[in-house]
Design a protein around this motif. Structure first.
Motif, PDB file in Angstrom:
ATOM      1  N   GLN A   1       0.858  -1.166  -0.119  1.00 39.92           N
ATOM      2  CA  GLN A   1      -0.057   0.230  -0.033  1.00 39.92           C
ATOM      3  C   GLN A   1       0.888   1.366   0.144  1.00 39.92           C
ATOM      4  O   GLN A   1       0.538   2.073  -0.694  1.00 39.92           O
ATOM      5  N   ASP A   2       1.933   1.138   0.698  1.00 42.24           N
ATOM      6  CA  ASP A   2       2.780   2.525   0.853  1.00 42.24           C
ATOM      7  C   ASP A   2       4.002   2.672   0.066  1.00 42.24           C
ATOM      8  O   ASP A   2       4.742   3.489   0.091  1.00 42.24           O
ATOM      9  N   LYS A   3       4.171   1.482  -1.027  1.00 38.89           N
ATOM     10  CA  LYS A   3       5.597   1.635  -1.887  1.00 38.89           C
ATOM     11  C   LYS A   3       5.042   2.567  -3.009  1.00 38.89           C
ATOM     12  O   LYS A   3       3.992   2.877  -3.205  1.00 38.89           O
ATOM     13  N   ASN A   4       6.150   2.918  -3.597  1.00 34.96           N
ATOM     14  CA  ASN A   4       6.184   3.681  -4.737  1.00 34.96           C
ATOM     15  C   ASN A   4       5.780   3.035  -6.134  1.00 34.96           C
ATOM     16  O   ASN A   4       5.958   1.871  -6.283  1.00 34.96           O
ATOM     17  N   MET A   5       5.277   3.668  -7.018  1.00 34.56           N
ATOM     18  CA  MET A   5       4.892   3.296  -8.313  1.00 34.56           C
ATOM     19  C   MET A   5       6.061   2.469  -8.970  1.00 34.56           C
ATOM     20  O   MET A   5       7.184   3.211  -8.872  1.00 34.56           O
ATOM     21  N   MET A   6       5.948   1.854  -9.819  1.00 34.57           N
ATOM     22  CA  MET A   6       7.054   1.126 -10.653  1.00 34.57           C
ATOM     23  C   MET A   6       7.195   1.803 -11.985  1.00 34.57           C
ATOM     24  O   MET A   6       8.436   1.693 -12.485  1.00 34.57           O
ATOM     25  N   PHE A   7       6.060   2.138 -12.690  1.00 33.47           N
ATOM     26  CA  PHE A   7       6.144   2.730 -13.740  1.00 33.47           C
ATOM     27  C   PHE A   7       4.801   3.680 -14.059  1.00 33.47           C
ATOM     28  O   PHE A   7       3.836   3.239 -13.496  1.00 33.47           O
ATOM     29  N   ASN A   8       4.641   4.433 -15.089  1.00 29.45           N
ATOM     30  CA  ASN A   8       3.466   5.185 -15.353  1.00 29.45           C
ATOM     31  C   ASN A   8       2.437   4.136 -15.603  1.00 29.45           C
ATOM     32  O   ASN A   8       2.495   3.481 -16.630  1.00 29.45           O
ATOM     33  N   PRO A   9       1.210   4.455 -15.483  1.00 23.99           N
ATOM     34  CA  PRO A   9       0.044   3.409 -15.708  1.00 23.99           C
ATOM     35  C   PRO A   9      -0.196   3.417 -17.274  1.00 23.99           C
ATOM     36  O   PRO A   9      -0.177   4.722 -18.176  1.00 23.99           O
ATOM     37  N   GLY A  10      -0.249   2.325 -17.840  1.00 28.62           N
ATOM     38  CA  GLY A  10      -0.451   2.211 -19.602  1.00 28.62           C
ATOM     39  C   GLY A  10       0.957   2.042 -20.254  1.00 28.62           C
ATOM     40  O   GLY A  10       0.907   1.839 -21.255  1.00 28.62           O
ATOM     41  N   GLU A  11       1.960   2.285 -19.392  1.00 33.86           N
ATOM     42  CA  GLU A  11       3.406   2.400 -20.289  1.00 33.86           C
ATOM     43  C   GLU A  11       3.886   0.904 -20.607  1.00 33.86           C
ATOM     44  O   GLU A  11       4.431   0.791 -21.558  1.00 33.86           O
ATOM     45  N   LYS A  12       3.280  -0.269 -20.032  1.00 38.69           N
ATOM     46  CA  LYS A  12       3.761  -1.532 -20.356  1.00 38.69           C
ATOM     47  C   LYS A  12       2.927  -2.570 -19.434  1.00 38.69           C
ATOM     48  O   LYS A  12       2.414  -2.148 -18.591  1.00 38.69           O
ATOM     49  N   PHE A  13       3.306  -3.975 -20.040  1.00 42.08           N
ATOM     50  CA  PHE A  13       2.666  -4.931 -19.326  1.00 42.08           C
ATOM     51  C   PHE A  13       3.870  -5.371 -18.248  1.00 42.08           C
ATOM     52  O   PHE A  13       4.982  -5.493 -18.597  1.00 42.08           O
TER      53      PHE A  13
END
Length: 343
Positions: free
Chosen positions: A147-159
């Protein structure tokens, strides 16, 4: 069975022996049973054999149930596939970008952190060194793990395959229906498809005719997977089904018992390319051959669990192979595809 029944059955038995397969094989062609086989022990200690209708854990093979449930809520105008996560859940995710949508979650393209990243971690059992698996009885119990971790990449960028995304989809279902996820699926999917052997069972309360999962050690010993997976399944995996029940699910999905045709078609659409000729829809893998869809399929792997199930739209075939070992179904499915399905 099929043409050259005896020869094909003999070959299947040889593959089963070579793989030391433990599980069942259920194939239907044009709604008629074509192959019904079982091998290995459902309970090794008691030497109880697997039967054709034995229930098996299917790990991530049931992400498709979650996707269907979301589709049902869309049809009821409760949410849309474009709805943002922030508008669907009353839960704070302080480091998530606000434009994550239901579509992103369904297609593993949201970019959110995962509680088990299969690209980074090799052993699912390592998770339970810090988080006791017996405490994970509800979907909300997984939240502290990502829940408190950071995003891995921008939504929709890849699978990027993501289990946590389906936990969130399950939480959306719970918030919007005021039902526990597993109760919603039982009522609105299993019951509609007459999947009477299927359910989300707690490992410490498995019903009769349910196979225990087994982990084979290099020294020849074995153990059950009781302490290797969450104690009860949920929106990202862990249901128990029989082979015949899973093929009833395929029949129900394709005949519009679960979703109306436009929603079903969107679920089965190749939304995102994973690699050459492999795509992902909503909770479902899609393989192409010569630019045409060859099969829709789901799979699941956990310690002591392996599962493959597919429908082949040009052949009228549905095929389900669950196992209570960590491998086996893939090679049997490939053999049957080569022998019976690929023209």
């Amino acid at each position: 069975m099929v043409k050259n029944d005896i020869l094909i059955e003999s070959k299947i038995k040889r593959v089963i022996e070579d793989e030391a397969f433990s599980g069942t094989i259920h194939m239907k062609r044009d709604e008629e049973d074509a192959i019904l086989m079982a091998a290995g022990y459902a309970n090794r200690a008691e030497e109880l054999m697997n039967k054709v209708d034995t229930r098996f854990g299917i790990a991530s093979g049931c992400k498709l149930f979650t996707a269907v449930a979301i589709g049902q809520l869309v049809e009821e105008d409760v949410i849309s596939f474009e709805s943002r996560l922030t508008d669907c859940l009353d839960i704070e995710f302080p480091n998530f970008t606000p434009n994550v949508t239901v579509h992103h979650l369904l297609t593993h393209s949201a970019g959110i952190p995962d509680y088990f990243d299969e690209a980074e971690m090799d052993d699912f059992e390592d998770l339970w060194k810090q988080q006791p698996m017996y405490l994970l009885r509800d979907l909300k119990d997984f939240l502290p793990m990502f829940q408190d971790k950071n995003m891995m990449f921008n939504p929709g960028e890849k699978f990027h395959y993501n289990n946590a995304g389906f936990i969130l989809l399950g939480l959306i279902i719970e918030q919007k229906t005021q039902l526990r996820f597993i109760d919603y699926v039982k009522r609105n999917i299993f019951k509609r498809c007459k999947m009477y052997d299927s359910g989300y069972f707690s490992l410490d309360q498995l019903p009769e005719n349910t196979a225990s999962g087994y982990i084979d050690e290099e020294d020849g010993t074995w153990r059950t997977n009781t302490y290797s997976i969450p104690i009860i399944g949920g929106a990202d995996g862990g249901a128990y089904v029989s082979g015949p029940d899973m093929n009833r699910f395929w029949e129900g999905l394709l005949s519009n018992k679960l979703l109306k045709e436009p929603t079903k078609d969107r679920l089965l659409k190749p939304h995102i390319q994973v690699k050459q000729d492999v795509y992902y829809g909503y909770g479902i893998w899609i393989n192409k051959r010569a630019e045409e869809i060859f099969k829709y399929h789901v799979m699941g792997y956990d310690p002591g669990v392996s599962f493959h199930s597919a429908v082949y739209p040009n052949s009228g075939i549905s095929l389900t192979i669950p196992s209570n070992k960590s491998n086996g179904p893939f090679k049997i499915m490939k053999f049957l595809e080569d022998e019976l399905i690929i023209k």
